[in-house]
Design a protein around this motif. Structure first.
Motif, short mmCIF file in Angstrom:
data_model
loop_
_atom_site.label_atom_id
_atom_site.label_comp_id
_atom_site.label_asym_id
_atom_site.label_seq_id
_atom_site.Cartn_x
_atom_site.Cartn_y
_atom_site.Cartn_z
N SER A 381 0.82 -1.20 0.00
CA SER A 381 0.00 0.00 0.00
C SER A 381 0.86 1.26 0.00
O SER A 381 0.64 2.18 -0.80
N LEU A 382 1.86 1.30 0.88
CA LEU A 382 2.70 2.49 0.99
C LEU A 382 3.61 2.65 -0.23
O LEU A 382 3.82 3.77 -0.73
N PHE A 383 4.15 1.54 -0.71
CA PHE A 383 5.05 1.59 -1.86
C PHE A 383 4.30 2.02 -3.12
O PHE A 383 4.79 2.83 -3.92
N HIS A 388 3.09 6.19 -7.16
CA HIS A 388 2.11 7.06 -7.80
C HIS A 388 2.43 8.54 -7.55
O HIS A 388 2.17 9.39 -8.42
N THR A 389 3.01 8.84 -6.39
CA THR A 389 3.46 10.21 -6.13
C THR A 389 4.52 10.63 -7.13
O THR A 389 4.47 11.74 -7.68
N VAL A 390 5.47 9.74 -7.39
CA VAL A 390 6.53 10.04 -8.34
C VAL A 390 5.97 10.14 -9.75
O VAL A 390 6.33 11.04 -10.53
N GLU A 391 5.08 9.23 -10.09
CA GLU A 391 4.47 9.28 -11.43
C GLU A 391 3.71 10.59 -11.63
O GLU A 391 3.77 11.21 -12.71
N HIS A 392 3.00 11.02 -10.61
CA HIS A 392 2.26 12.29 -10.71
C HIS A 392 3.21 13.46 -10.89
O HIS A 392 2.97 14.37 -11.69
#
Length: 417
Positions: A381-383, A388-392
């Motif tokens: 979940s955290l990974f 997704h944070t980096v992708e965004h």
């Protein structure tokens, strides 16, 4: 003044800026000075085999400290003898094996370097190691470390070490009767969790025996059950001449060891090596308790099974960033498609997950050996959130070009911050 100010003023700069200030741990979790909880999938870089503050670890320290901590190597202690016997049994040395104790992996490899010299003498001045290998940062072990950028500030190195590619063909071409030893990491952890080619260790054993060369395996990161066997060489069904161990055998207490097999066990003689603190009663009692707990809870099998579970779960993450997994057991390298590892590590920490980037395109996972479903589910979940944070962020960054992907721009920006 903040703790970052204190660290910047008082600590040497060789480690760079500290990423957090942790004040306590329990199991697979850490808490920082603001009482924020983190899931720890780095485990002190493969050190905390049982996680944080495990009762077996705590009780061993308290119990031994209350009786006997240190007497020097002029004398023997019961914990020292117990641990030596345990390591011989787990590694399969048989009666001919011997154990030298130090305080770290680097010290274990220094002892192994001396073992190679004792074997080779003046007749065998050559020592072989693999390119991009890592065996330590002391002047001796740095000479064995195949990373020119790490050696350059400290040249000249101890002479005699030659680096070869990690292929059977390169080994065949390099070996002759002037080689004293071959140093090998079964999995090159600091290089990015890089597996050796199929059959490499078996071929290395056959070729080194043919030429009278010591096969010395650096099991500092791969040992103590991490790969799903007690030691990684056991996957290949071979017997080396010596292995070096540290990290996970102490569960958080500083200890290292050189374990010798067969004729290599008779090379050291009185006066050829020593350590004031190596093999002290406190360290050996703790290590023996940690290894006993790994046996009692069958954590070697758990490492194998949880490693497979993690790989399957990682493969199922919906992301464009991941490019497969490497390693064995709970030594896992996650390949990335772009040089985004530092950005992913930073994002993971923001989400409450501790992981590591040994290079720009690899995430390393080395959690405690006793992790279970709860920790793995939380990790995924955290990974996933970190990815997704980096992708965004990539969508908000510069448009990728053929030569410079957006990930490189993001990584450089995060590093400068």
């Amino acid at each position: 003044m903040t703790w970052q100010d204190d660290a910047g003023r008082d600590l040497v700069r060789s480690f760079g800026d500290r990423m957090a200030l942790f004040v306590r741990g329990e199991g697979a979790y850490l808490w920082d000075a603001d009482d924020r909880r983190y899931l720890d999938f780095l485990a002190g870089i493969a050190v905390n085999s049982l996680g944080h503050a495990h009762p077996a670890f705590v009780e061993a320290i308290a119990g031994q400290a209350a009786t006997l901590a240190h007497v020097s190597n002029y004398f023997a202690t019961l914990p020292q003898l117990e641990l030596a016997g345990r390591l011989k049994r787990l590694s399969g040395t048989g009666d001919s094996g011997r154990v030298y104790f130090g305080n770290s992996g680097a010290e274990a490899n220094e002892a192994a370097f001396k073992l190679a010299r004792l074997h080779g003498g003046t007749e065998r001045p050559r020592i072989l190691a693999l390119t991009d290998a890592f065996h330590g940062r002391t002047m001796g072990t740095l000479a064995l470390t195949g990373k020119p950028h790490m050696q350059e500030p400290f040249l000249p190195m101890t002479p005699g070490v030659e680096f070869i590619d990690s292929t059977i063909e390169a080994l065949e071409a390099a070996l002759d009767e002037r080689v004293s030893a071959l140093f090998v990491e079964p999995i090159k952890g600091e290089a990015g969790v890089i597996d050796l080619p199929d059959g490499y260790l078996r071929a290395a054993r056959e070729l080194t025996e043919r030429h009278g060369v010591l096969l010395i395996l650096d099991e500092i990161q791969t040992g103590a059950g991490r790969t799903g066997e007690w030691f990684a060489f056991q996957h290949a069904g071979i017997t080396p001449d010596a292995i070096t161990v540290a990290k996970g055998i102490g569960g958080g207490f500083p200890i290292g060891a050189l374990i010798t097999f067969g004729a290599a066990s008779d090379l050291f003689y009185p006066g050829t090596h020593g350590s004031t603190f190596g093999g002290n009663a406190l360290g050996t009692a703790v290590s023996s308790a940690v290894l006993a707990e790994i046996e009692r809870e069958d954590l070697v099998r758990n490492a194998a099974e949880r490693g497979e579970q993690l790989r399957a779960a990682i493969a199922a993450i919906d992301t464009t960033l991941i490019d497969g997994c490497r390693g064995q057991g709970l030594l896992i390298g996650i390949g990335l498609r772009h040089p985004l590892a530092k950005a992913v590590v930073a994002a993971a920490q923001e989400h409450g997950l501790i992981i590591n980037a040994p290079n720009e395109q690899t995430i390393r996972l080395v959690p405690a050996l006793n992790i279970g479903d709860v920790e793995i589910d939380e990790f995924i979940s955290l990974f996933t959130a970190a990815l997704h944070t980096v992708e965004h962020a990539l969508l908000l960054d510069a448009t990728p070009t053929e030569d410079v992907p957006a990930g490189a721009v993001l990584s450089d920006r995060r590093e400068s911050e």
